[in-house]
Motif scaffolding. Structure first.
Motif, PDB file in Angstrom:
ATOM      1  N   ILE A   7       0.891  -1.156  -0.092  1.00 31.96           N
ATOM      2  CA  ILE A   7      -0.004  -0.031   0.076  1.00 31.96           C
ATOM      3  C   ILE A   7       0.871   1.270   0.242  1.00 31.96           C
ATOM      4  O   ILE A   7       2.032   1.290   0.908  1.00 31.96           O
ATOM      5  CB  ILE A   7      -0.955   0.196   1.181  1.00 31.96           C
ATOM      6  CG1 ILE A   7      -2.000  -0.936   1.013  1.00 31.96           C
ATOM      7  CG2 ILE A   7      -1.633   1.405   1.232  1.00 31.96           C
ATOM      8  CD1 ILE A   7      -3.084  -1.082   1.956  1.00 31.96           C
ATOM      9  N   PHE A   8       0.386   2.072  -0.913  1.00 32.26           N
ATOM     10  CA  PHE A   8       1.241   3.581  -1.036  1.00 32.26           C
ATOM     11  C   PHE A   8       0.296   4.481  -0.383  1.00 32.26           C
ATOM     12  O   PHE A   8      -0.953   4.445  -0.793  1.00 32.26           O
ATOM     13  CB  PHE A   8       1.721   3.840  -2.375  1.00 32.26           C
ATOM     14  CG  PHE A   8       2.673   2.891  -2.744  1.00 32.26           C
ATOM     15  CD1 PHE A   8       4.046   3.229  -3.165  1.00 32.26           C
ATOM     16  CD2 PHE A   8       2.463   1.677  -3.370  1.00 32.26           C
ATOM     17  CE1 PHE A   8       4.889   2.048  -3.387  1.00 32.26           C
ATOM     18  CE2 PHE A   8       3.285   0.694  -3.977  1.00 32.26           C
ATOM     19  CZ  PHE A   8       4.683   1.062  -3.901  1.00 32.26           C
ATOM     20  N   GLN A   9       0.822   5.526   0.165  1.00 29.52           N
ATOM     21  CA  GLN A   9       0.021   6.563   0.632  1.00 29.52           C
ATOM     22  C   GLN A   9       0.874   7.903   0.270  1.00 29.52           C
ATOM     23  O   GLN A   9       1.884   8.200   0.474  1.00 29.52           O
ATOM     24  CB  GLN A   9      -0.060   6.498   2.177  1.00 29.52           C
ATOM     25  CG  GLN A   9      -1.148   7.874   2.737  1.00 29.52           C
ATOM     26  CD  GLN A   9      -0.965   7.771   4.305  1.00 29.52           C
ATOM     27  OE1 GLN A   9      -0.054   7.557   5.041  1.00 29.52           O
ATOM     28  NE2 GLN A   9      -2.032   8.237   4.994  1.00 29.52           N
ATOM     29  N   HIS A  27      -4.397   9.906  -0.877  1.00 28.11           N
ATOM     30  CA  HIS A  27      -5.023   8.507  -1.060  1.00 28.11           C
ATOM     31  C   HIS A  27      -4.206   7.309  -0.895  1.00 28.11           C
ATOM     32  O   HIS A  27      -2.886   7.581  -0.565  1.00 28.11           O
ATOM     33  CB  HIS A  27      -5.518   8.676  -2.549  1.00 28.11           C
ATOM     34  CG  HIS A  27      -6.731   9.441  -2.649  1.00 28.11           C
ATOM     35  ND1 HIS A  27      -6.875  10.674  -2.232  1.00 28.11           N
ATOM     36  CD2 HIS A  27      -7.976   9.013  -3.481  1.00 28.11           C
ATOM     37  CE1 HIS A  27      -7.927  11.172  -2.885  1.00 28.11           C
ATOM     38  NE2 HIS A  27      -8.515  10.199  -3.404  1.00 28.11           N
ATOM     39  N   LEU A  28      -5.003   6.367  -0.352  1.00 33.74           N
ATOM     40  CA  LEU A  28      -4.313   4.852  -0.350  1.00 33.74           C
ATOM     41  C   LEU A  28      -4.190   4.333  -1.751  1.00 33.74           C
ATOM     42  O   LEU A  28      -5.535   4.182  -2.347  1.00 33.74           O
ATOM     43  CB  LEU A  28      -4.769   3.967   0.776  1.00 33.74           C
ATOM     44  CG  LEU A  28      -4.675   4.736   2.135  1.00 33.74           C
ATOM     45  CD1 LEU A  28      -5.389   3.724   2.940  1.00 33.74           C
ATOM     46  CD2 LEU A  28      -3.327   4.844   2.506  1.00 33.74           C
ATOM     47  N   ASP A  47     -13.019   2.614   4.930  1.00 35.28           N
ATOM     48  CA  ASP A  47     -11.929   1.600   5.280  1.00 35.28           C
ATOM     49  C   ASP A  47     -10.336   2.391   5.241  1.00 35.28           C
ATOM     50  O   ASP A  47      -9.615   1.757   5.270  1.00 35.28           O
ATOM     51  CB  ASP A  47     -11.950   0.492   4.490  1.00 35.28           C
ATOM     52  CG  ASP A  47     -12.290   0.790   2.904  1.00 35.28           C
ATOM     53  OD1 ASP A  47     -12.538   1.800   2.532  1.00 35.28           O
ATOM     54  OD2 ASP A  47     -12.227  -0.198   2.283  1.00 35.28           O
ATOM     55  N   TYR A  48     -10.520   3.726   5.164  1.00 33.83           N
ATOM     56  CA  TYR A  48      -9.163   4.368   5.098  1.00 33.83           C
ATOM     57  C   TYR A  48      -8.612   4.066   6.284  1.00 33.83           C
ATOM     58  O   TYR A  48      -7.274   3.658   6.372  1.00 33.83           O
ATOM     59  CB  TYR A  48      -9.639   5.882   5.024  1.00 33.83           C
ATOM     60  CG  TYR A  48      -8.215   6.642   4.467  1.00 33.83           C
ATOM     61  CD1 TYR A  48      -7.711   6.842   3.211  1.00 33.83           C
ATOM     62  CD2 TYR A  48      -7.536   7.304   5.445  1.00 33.83           C
ATOM     63  CE1 TYR A  48      -6.544   7.600   2.942  1.00 33.83           C
ATOM     64  CE2 TYR A  48      -6.463   8.050   5.052  1.00 33.83           C
ATOM     65  CZ  TYR A  48      -5.941   8.303   3.852  1.00 33.83           C
ATOM     66  OH  TYR A  48      -4.830   9.002   3.759  1.00 33.83           O
ATOM     67  N   GLN A  49      -8.992   4.552   7.660  1.00 29.35           N
ATOM     68  CA  GLN A  49      -8.205   4.309   8.846  1.00 29.35           C
ATOM     69  C   GLN A  49      -8.171   2.753   9.108  1.00 29.35           C
ATOM     70  O   GLN A  49      -7.070   2.411   9.349  1.00 29.35           O
ATOM     71  CB  GLN A  49      -9.331   4.964   9.786  1.00 29.35           C
ATOM     72  CG  GLN A  49      -8.250   5.121  11.146  1.00 29.35           C
ATOM     73  CD  GLN A  49      -7.017   5.815  10.911  1.00 29.35           C
ATOM     74  OE1 GLN A  49      -7.109   6.806  10.164  1.00 29.35           O
ATOM     75  NE2 GLN A  49      -6.183   5.317  11.598  1.00 29.35           N
TER      76      GLN A  49
END
Ligand code: GUN
Ligand code: FE
Length: 455
Positions: A7-9, A27-28, A47-49
């Protein structure tokens, strides 16, 4: 169990449309085992957190630092890999002389696999370091060296579309640099296609064979016909040069009594998977034929300034529905960077619109409605290139490959002029497009794998 491979943020820029940039702020980007973007999650999504809680701190979680941004990797639709050996030189004479005086001699040296290996390793690494994650390459007439280029792309992680060049015309090619004869040219092309398809089976990011008549002048009718048949038989890409300069355009009109586009079409060489370089002298009928057959134009703005005797009406061709991508045309163009080419595409289009001859009154000087914006040039370098080769590349969007460049605007020796903590992201994007240098390209990823990093 973690669902995603990585996952990249961070904040990403991608084309929303040819004229508009989409900004994905903080964004993720969730990448699967195939290196595809499976999901993009906005900060306001439920579902971000939970995703952050699961992945943050892990080895496969990548958070961009302040001042860093994601851009899609560039798709360079026209590179002569062997000409890297002469990039930046020999730009002082017309196309026909340039080919015969400089270019055919250097390309003939690629019968030597050691020489080929040195140059090809450098050009693939250099393009990756400049943010080019996919390249459509001309190699040379040599089958083995052409295959070596495909292998080097595969090994270095670049998505390579590679062509063994065909040149079999006795009057238009020198004795020291041509295919042995037409039959050999076609047989070598078919063996090359099969070998690259074999290599593709073990290459995550993909490697593709391309049927490559150099341009009409260097090929006999039999070769052009045979190549059209091979492209159909093996469902391959096709690339060539089309209506590039006054000399080349007229040569084809004299030989076939029609323009390149219709001549190429007669030989079965305009397909959905065809990309034609330059195309400065396409008329509206040619453009319609391109749009109907799905043939893409590769705009090579730097090269055109030296060899095309003109500025291509790219806005007009785009308005006619032709797919368009951008190419460096190394070494007709000196720069391995599509940033440089995107800048030149805008500059050339502005000069076409305003005109250049100050002896003329303003209203007679230029061609109205010719300008393109930097957003459109970016589109050609990314999403337009991806569409031209019908691959899910060139956008940061779900179901596209994770092919990205991480731009660092804070590099000490190449700092971008960003002084306002709340600077508008559209402005940051434009500064990136106009000012980025290779130093600012911190990392490059192709199909979910890191292929370049600069400390
Ligand atoms: N036409 C045929 N070959 C070439 C080449 O190598 N470069 C350019 N720009 N045009 C060509
Ligand atoms: Fe070219």
């Amino acid at each position: 169990m973690k669902k995603y491979t990585r996952i990249f943020q961070g904040t990403a820029f991608s084309s929303k449309s040819p004229k508009e940039i989409q900004i994905l702020k903080e964004h993720l980007f969730c990448i699967n085992a195939n290196g595809m973007i499976e999901r993009i999650v906005a900060p306001e999504d439920a579902d971000y957190q939970p995703l952050l809680d699961t992945y943050q701190g892990g080895e496969n979680f990548h958070r961009l630092a302040d001042g860093q941004y994601f851009l899609p990797g560039f798709v360079d639709l026209h590179v002569h890999a062997p000409q890297w050996a002469q990039a930046g030189t020999a730009l002082d004479i017309p196309l026909y002389d340039w080919l015969n005086t400089y270019t055919f001699p250097i390309e003939s040296k690629f019968s030597d696999l050691n020489f080929a290996k040195n140059v090809y390793q450098d050009v693939v690494s250099t393009l990756l370091a400049n943010g080019t994650t996919t390249a459509l390459y001309f190699a040379t007439v040599h089958k083995e060296a052409s295959l070596l280029l495909a292998e080097i792309c595969a090994e270095k992680g670049q998505r390579g579309l590679v062509g063994k060049v065909v040149m079999d015309h006795l009057e238009q090619t020198p004795d020291y640099y041509r295919d042995a004869d037409t039959q050999t040219a076609l047989a070598d092309t078919e063996e090359f296609i099969l070998a690259v398809k074999e290599l593709a089976m073990r290459t995550k990011q993909g490697v593709y064979p391309v049927v490559t008549p150099r341009f009409i002048p260097s090929c006999t009718d039999d070769a052009l016909k045979g190549l059209g048949e091979l492209a159909a038989k093996h469902d391959t890409y096709v690339q060539s040069h089309c209506s590039e300069s006054d000399w080349e355009h007229r040569y084809v009109q004299n030989r076939f009594n029609k323009n390149d586009a219709f001549a190429l079409h007669d030989f079965g060489l305009l397909r959905d998977k065809s990309v034609m370089a330059h195309c400065n002298f396409l008329d509206d009928y040619d453009a319609e034929l391109f749009a109907e057959t799905g043939t893409a134009v590769c705009h090579c703005p730097i090269s055109n300034a030296y060899f095309a005797n003109s500025v291509i009406p790219i806005a007009h061709l785009h308005a006619k529905g032709v797919e368009i991508g951008l190419g460096s045309d190394i070494s007709g163009g000196f720069s391995p960077s599509l940033f440089d080419n995107a800048r030149q595409a805008v500059i050339s289009s502005r000069m076409l619109e305003d005109g250049v001859n100050t002896a003329l009154p303003a209203e007679e000087r230029g061609v109205p409605n010719s300008r393109i914006t930097i957003n459109e040039a970016f589109y050609f370098a990314t999403a337009g290139g991806g569409e031209s080769v019908s691959l899910p590349i060139g956008r940061i969007a779900e179901n596209y490959a994770w092919d990205v460049q991480i731009i660092d605007t804070t590099i000490e020796t190449a700092k971008l002029p960003l002084y306002n903590a709340n600077e508008d992201l559209q402005d940051i994007f434009q500064k990136i497009m106009y000012l980025v240098r290779p130093e600012n390209i911190r990392e490059v990823w192709v199909q979910g794998e890191k292929v370049h990093s600069r400390m």
